[in-house]
Scaffold this motif. Sequence first.
Motif, PDB file in Angstrom:
ATOM      1  N   ASN A  49       0.863  -1.180   0.000  1.00 39.01           N
ATOM      2  CA  ASN A  49       0.000   0.000   0.000  1.00 39.01           C
ATOM      3  C   ASN A  49       0.902   1.233   0.000  1.00 39.01           C
ATOM      4  N   PRO A  50       0.948   2.013  -1.097  1.00 37.52           N
ATOM      5  CA  PRO A  50       1.879   3.148  -1.166  1.00 37.52           C
ATOM      6  C   PRO A  50       1.691   4.156  -0.044  1.00 37.52           C
ATOM      7  N   SER A  51       0.454   4.391   0.367  1.00 34.44           N
ATOM      8  CA  SER A  51       0.205   5.373   1.423  1.00 34.44           C
ATOM      9  C   SER A  51       0.836   4.934   2.743  1.00 34.44           C
ATOM     10  N   ASP A  52       0.609   3.687   3.126  1.00 36.39           N
ATOM     11  CA  ASP A  52       1.190   3.179   4.371  1.00 36.39           C
ATOM     12  C   ASP A  52       2.708   3.104   4.277  1.00 36.39           C
ATOM     13  N   MET A  53       3.204   2.740   3.112  1.00 39.04           N
ATOM     14  CA  MET A  53       4.650   2.598   2.972  1.00 39.04           C
ATOM     15  C   MET A  53       5.351   3.945   3.062  1.00 39.04           C
ATOM     16  N   PHE A  54       4.731   4.988   2.518  1.00 38.30           N
ATOM     17  CA  PHE A  54       5.346   6.320   2.626  1.00 38.30           C
ATOM     18  C   PHE A  54       5.459   6.738   4.088  1.00 38.30           C
ATOM     19  N   LEU A  55       4.419   6.477   4.871  1.00 42.51           N
ATOM     20  CA  LEU A  55       4.468   6.826   6.286  1.00 42.51           C
ATOM     21  C   LEU A  55       5.562   6.050   7.006  1.00 42.51           C
ATOM     22  N   GLU A  56       5.719   4.769   6.670  1.00 40.15           N
ATOM     23  CA  GLU A  56       6.762   3.970   7.291  1.00 40.15           C
ATOM     24  C   GLU A  56       8.156   4.475   6.909  1.00 40.15           C
TER      25      GLU A  56
END
Length: 449
Positions: A49-56
């Motif tokens: 999930n790009p959104s979750d990965m950016f936050l991580e």
Amino acid sequence: MWSSVRSSTRPLLRLRRLKNPSRTFLSSSYPCIDAWNKRFDSPLLSKVNPSDMFLELDQKYQSTGSLSAVDVDIFANTVRDDERSDELVDILHKLRLTMQTTSTLDSTHHAVIRYFLERDEKTLWDILNDRLNYGIFPDHFSYNLLMDTFIKQKNFASAAKIATLLMLQEDQEHPICNALAVYSCHKYLENTENWGPPPPSPPVNPKEEVVRVRVRYLRNPYFDDHFDLTDPKHLVGKTFVFFGKSMDDALGRSLILRGYVLWGKFESAAEMAQGWFDGNIEGVVYKEVLELVRKDLEGVDEQKAGEHLQKMKEVMEKLQGMILKEGDMEIQIEERVKKAVAEREKGDIELQCKLYEEWEKTRMDHLQKQLIEINNQKRIKNIEDMKKDLQVRERLLTFFENEEKLELQIEEKLKREDEKYGPPIELKEDEEDNYIPPEVKQHSNKTHI
């Protein structure tokens, strides 16, 4: 007779080119769209999930100051939405600030270029032009895809910008790249409105207050005449010279002559042309290029150019008296592009499809190595924690056995501290703080009575 036939057919050829509003040289299968989109079917990228990965990734950078190149590659290959543009730019810049930037995968460069080519061309050019902060470098396939896309859109200014990157990297290994670069710069010079020189710096107002800042040292002004070039004509001119030197024919010499003039190297242009004149080379340059060079010289500052400009004009007159190459330069440039495409396009497509499969394997290999490294670090940390715990337990269990030894160690430590810092200072009690007024005493006594 043949000259009249050529003069009569040339306008027809030009009209025929103008009728094609979306000129392109590469076939529709060259972008390998289906093979490129297959990456979303991989077991790894399909679960991201790009959104979750950016936050991580952002949290990891904020806490540790580092990023993994393979994690950035996964994020770059999974973003699809337009709103992820700023996030991708931010992650690329943060990766560039870490030691892992040297491990950037080839698929990362390719994914970033294809993403911004489809969604934000302005940001794409900003990233490609700022290699220090983003570290994105196109490969040959990407160069061809970029230039052909812009040529199809008749955006010759952007195509010429991409062509100058090849010159800056001194890369002329791929024939399609070389031919498209020359064509892009040639077409850009027909209309230079969309890419002009940078605006001059504003003049200093003498009435404004001057702020002086102390610096450790001053850098001497330096201009490398390569990466420091900013004027589009200088960049395009040097690009012509770079690719023209690899051609030993009239077209190559024509590109070199015009390139030196656009670059502002009138002395080099005059020396080169004088050598051609002394060698009495038949068909030395295209007759058309002499007219183009004269137009390029019209806006040149004669005082700034000096005697080299006058020498250049004199040599131009000598070339005019020689036997020059007839024909249309643009047609010749187009023929070279078609020839290069016919020879290399099929091989490029096959190679790129194989690279997509190899990149997926490479990504998995790097990810496995990263997971193994993370597990090793966890094991090392667990062992260190166990050692510390055992040391604490050992001290507790052997305290009474080693009581005298521990007391001696404490005394030695206190002695060393006294020698280093001196004896401890005795603090006297503050009598004012401990003073109790008489009223309070009397009141307290009365209450006890």
